[in-house]
Design an enzyme around this catalytic site. Structure first.
Site, PDB file in Angstrom:
ATOM      1  N   ASP A 105      32.198  34.206 -20.453  1.00 37.10           N
ATOM      2  CA  ASP A 105      32.994  34.013 -19.239  1.00 37.10           C
ATOM      3  C   ASP A 105      34.479  34.188 -19.502  1.00 37.10           C
ATOM      4  OD1 ASP A 105      31.117  33.635 -17.216  1.00 37.10           O
ATOM      5  OD2 ASP A 105      30.848  31.519 -17.687  1.00 37.10           O
TER       6      ASP A 105
ATOM      7  N   GLY B  66      27.490  32.385 -11.202  1.00 32.16           N
ATOM      8  CA  GLY B  66      28.738  33.154 -11.199  1.00 32.16           C
ATOM      9  C   GLY B  66      29.979  32.282 -11.191  1.00 32.16           C
TER      10      GLY B  66
ATOM     11  N   GLU C 222      36.352  46.913 -26.242  1.00 30.12           N
ATOM     12  CA  GLU C 222      35.912  46.424 -24.933  1.00 30.12           C
ATOM     13  C   GLU C 222      36.539  45.084 -24.578  1.00 30.12           C
ATOM     14  OE1 GLU C 222      32.507  45.146 -27.792  1.00 30.12           O
ATOM     15  OE2 GLU C 222      34.052  46.695 -27.638  1.00 30.12           O
TER      16      GLU C 222
ATOM     17  N   GLY D  57      31.871  31.653 -13.725  1.00 29.69           N
ATOM     18  CA  GLY D  57      32.909  32.321 -14.502  1.00 29.69           C
ATOM     19  C   GLY D  57      33.635  33.367 -13.687  1.00 29.69           C
TER      20      GLY D  57
ATOM     21  N   SER E 138      23.696  30.449 -13.850  1.00 30.73           N
ATOM     22  CA  SER E 138      24.035  31.861 -13.645  1.00 30.73           C
ATOM     23  C   SER E 138      24.403  32.177 -12.200  1.00 30.73           C
ATOM     24  CB  SER E 138      22.877  32.765 -14.094  1.00 30.73           C
ATOM     25  OG  SER E 138      22.579  32.564 -15.457  1.00 30.73           O
TER      26      SER E 138
ATOM     27  N   CYS F 263      31.935  49.280 -33.779  1.00 30.92           N
ATOM     28  CA  CYS F 263      31.543  48.348 -34.844  1.00 30.92           C
ATOM     29  C   CYS F 263      30.333  48.905 -35.600  1.00 30.92           C
ATOM     30  CB  CYS F 263      31.292  46.957 -34.264  1.00 30.92           C
ATOM     31  SG  CYS F 263      31.322  45.651 -35.520  1.00 30.92           S
ATOM     32  N   LEU F 264      29.135  48.335 -35.427  1.00 34.12           N
ATOM     33  CA  LEU F 264      27.958  48.885 -36.092  1.00 34.12           C
ATOM     34  C   LEU F 264      27.721  50.326 -35.650  1.00 34.12           C
ATOM     35  CD1 LEU F 264      25.540  48.528 -37.967  1.00 34.12           C
ATOM     36  CD2 LEU F 264      24.275  47.545 -36.040  1.00 34.12           C
TER      37      LEU F 264
ATOM     38  N   HIS G 101      36.472  46.065 -31.654  1.00 33.88           N
ATOM     39  CA  HIS G 101      35.814  45.939 -30.348  1.00 33.88           C
ATOM     40  C   HIS G 101      36.826  46.175 -29.226  1.00 33.88           C
ATOM     41  CE1 HIS G 101      31.821  44.409 -31.567  1.00 33.88           C
ATOM     42  NE2 HIS G 101      32.485  43.982 -32.625  1.00 33.88           N
TER      43      HIS G 101
ATOM     44  N   GLU H  97      36.469  25.574 -15.997  1.00 29.39           N
ATOM     45  CA  GLU H  97      35.078  25.755 -15.579  1.00 29.39           C
ATOM     46  C   GLU H  97      34.177  24.876 -16.455  1.00 29.39           C
ATOM     47  OE1 GLU H  97      31.535  29.118 -15.919  1.00 29.39           O
ATOM     48  OE2 GLU H  97      33.621  29.700 -16.272  1.00 29.39           O
TER      49      GLU H  97
END
Length: 544
Positions: free
Chosen positions: A71, A16, A509, A18, A14, A381-382, A507, A140
């Site tokens: 990522d 970073g 987003e 990505g 973690s 979605c949900l 979605h 990556e």
């Protein structure tokens, strides 16, 4: 022929990688180059589609329906790279392919081994990830150098570089300089050991990107250079950003990473890195004084990465509305027991997607509050399905209305299983996945926000709006403003006499970008900002 940049990480996970990979891709694009992006993941799952968000964060879906690592969301938010199924490979997928070939007899009786068969398959995957017009392919490698799971991938990229010319491949290693508060010192030993592990395998990093919360001085850079055999100018500081992740590309260019890459790979030098528009965006974020607060009422609220793309999309919409979006994370289960006090003072409610029954009734109650009080609402979605259930129960009077996902015996399954999902037994990779068209109804909020008649959005679900109830919903005042033209599926719902009440089955987003926010997110944040400026009172309905 495309040049290759391999990005590895050391010391801790973690760090970073990505984000750094995406930033490098964006920087190269701003020099007029075309990039392709790829992630190699060391876990044995074939893809992250069946993994819990607590284990892995969100599952990021591509246009072609591939369920991928989160990522890849960074890659799409920062670059224009075309991502597809070949942009994400896992250990599980590599081994599955090799075993399938062995079963077919493709290896002609050979003993199938990690070297060369698995590493050859990984190299094939790397080549498959290069788009036809790419100048540079950025790959990556997930995990941490030294982990047993990552070893086949590290060995494969070592072999890959050996088969290429020196100017065709470079290695960027992301590492950590921990700060010990007791002594007030940054420590380089973890970085030295991480690079040592790489060099044992046969990889010499060309660039070290050092994550640090404190400034790295020149003496420290010299020490790292000496002990890691990396030129001092190629030891790059990547300090924790104070304001936004969108500062990272600016930081890397100030450190000269763009020039280092161009020189190392022999790329054209006739164009400078132009981050004018990006810098203007970041500066605009800094100067913003207007704010609004959005409550995200969800199931996985404890883990930020579970809704990573949603949070970023809200930031993008804030940029477009020249405001700063504050996020209040609310556990749906807590809302069920504690009620509206948890969202007192917010300017909007967003209910995201998810799986499983836990927290559903809390989401439904939060949606009811937003509908009845005129608080801007956005369901994904949900979240859209919960809005459908809430409206059926409390406006249409359909007692016990529910989704058949959680209540098989409900008398009013306003949400039900898609017919083509009924006989499926396996869980992985067989939902309604990827990009599908959605036709918008003229004169609706959705059509106004998009400014189009037909759009394409990405999906990841098994259950849908039950068409048997469509006429009753319309009669009760709900507008079904977006429909899939191929299968006549309801994709968008909205309430016309509400300041902002929109639910979508897809979605959105996954298609929002910092310089091109998604139109529904932009409209939602705009409505929330209007609510904030109006002192929290119900605002008039606006279409954009």
């Amino acid at each position: 022929m495309a040049k290759h940049i391999f990005i590895t990480g050391g010391v801790v996970s973690s760090l970073g990688k990505g984000l750094t990979s995406a930033a490098i891709g964006m920087i190269l694009e701003q020099r007029g180059l075309k990039v392709s992006m790829q992630k190699l993941d060391p876990y044995i799952n074939v893809d992250p589609g069946t993994m819990s968000p607590y284990q892995h964060g969100e599952v990021y879906v591509l246009d072609d329906g591939a369920e991928t690592d989160l990522d890849l969301g960074h890659y799409e938010r920062f670059t224009h790279a075309v991502l597809r199924r070949t942009s994400n490979y896992t250990t599980g997928r590599i081994y599955s392919d090799v075993i399938a070939r062995e079963r077919k007899g493709d290896y002609l009786g050979s003993t199938v081994q990690v070297i060369p068969h698995i590493t050859d398959a990984i190299k094939d995957a790397i080549r498959a990830g290069v788009t036809a017009d790419a100048d540079v392919c950025i790959t990556e490698v997930g995990g941490t150098v030294g982990d047993i799971e990552s070893l086949p991938f590290i060995e494969a990229i070592r072999q890959f570089a050996l088969e290429k010319q020196h100017s065709e491949v470079m290695f960027v290693h992301l590492t950590l300089l921990p700060f010990l508060r007791a002594s007030g010192e940054l420590k380089t030993k973890p970085t030295q050991q991480s690079v040592g592990k790489l060099r044992e395998i046969g990889i010499q990093p060309d660039v070290l990107v050092c994550r640090t919360e404190q400034p790295m001085n020149e003496d420290m850079a010299k020490k790292i250079s000496l002990f890691c055999n990396v030129r001092q100018g190629c030891v790059i500081e990547e300090r924790d950003v104070e304001f936004s992740i969108y500062e990272v590309p600016l930081m890397l260019v100030r450190a000269g990473l763009d020039r280092i890459i161009v020189e190392r790979l022999g790329l054209p030098k006739d164009r400078e890195t132009d981050l004018t528009e990006w810098s203007r965006m970041v500066e605009g974020m800094r100067r913003t004084t207007d704010t609004c607060e959005i409550a995200v009422v969800g199931k996985y609220i404890e883990l930020h990465d579970a809704y990573k793309s949603i949070y970023e999309s809200l930031t993008h919409a804030g940029i477009a509305n020249r405001c700063r979006v504050k996020i209040r994370k609310v556990r749906a289960e807590d809302y069920y027991t504690k009620g509206a006090a948890l969202i007192e003072g917010v300017d909007g409610v967003l209910v995201p997607g998810g799986f499983g029954e836990r927290g559903v009734e809390g989401k439904i109650r939060a949606i009811q509050h937003a509908r009845e009080t005129g608080l801007p609402f956005f369901g994904i979605c949900l979240g859209m399905q919960c809005a459908t259930i809430e409206f059926a129960r409390n406006v249409m009077g359909l007692d016990g209305a529910h989704t058949s996902e959680f209540a098989l015996d409900t008398l009013h399954p306003v949400i039900h299983l898609m017919p083509d999902q009924e006989h499926l037994k396996e869980k992985g990779g067989n939902m309604r996945l990827g990009s599908f068209p959605c036709r918008l109804v003229a004169g609706t909020r959705a059509a106004s926000l998009y400014g189009a008649e037909l759009v394409h959005e990405r999906h990841r679900h098994r259950y849908e709006f039950n068409n048997d109830y469509r006429a009753r919903f319309v009669q009760a005042g709900m507008v079904l403003s977006g429909v899939n033209p191929e299968r006549d599926l309801v994709e968008i719902i909205e309430l016309p006499d509400h300041p902002f009440f929109v639910g979508v089955q897809f979605h959105p987003e996954f298609k929002s970008r910092a310089l091109a926010p998604h139109p529904i997110f932009q409209g939602f944040v705009g409505a929330a900002l209007a609510h904030a400026k109006n002192g929290g009172r119900r605002t008039a309905r606006t279409l954009a």
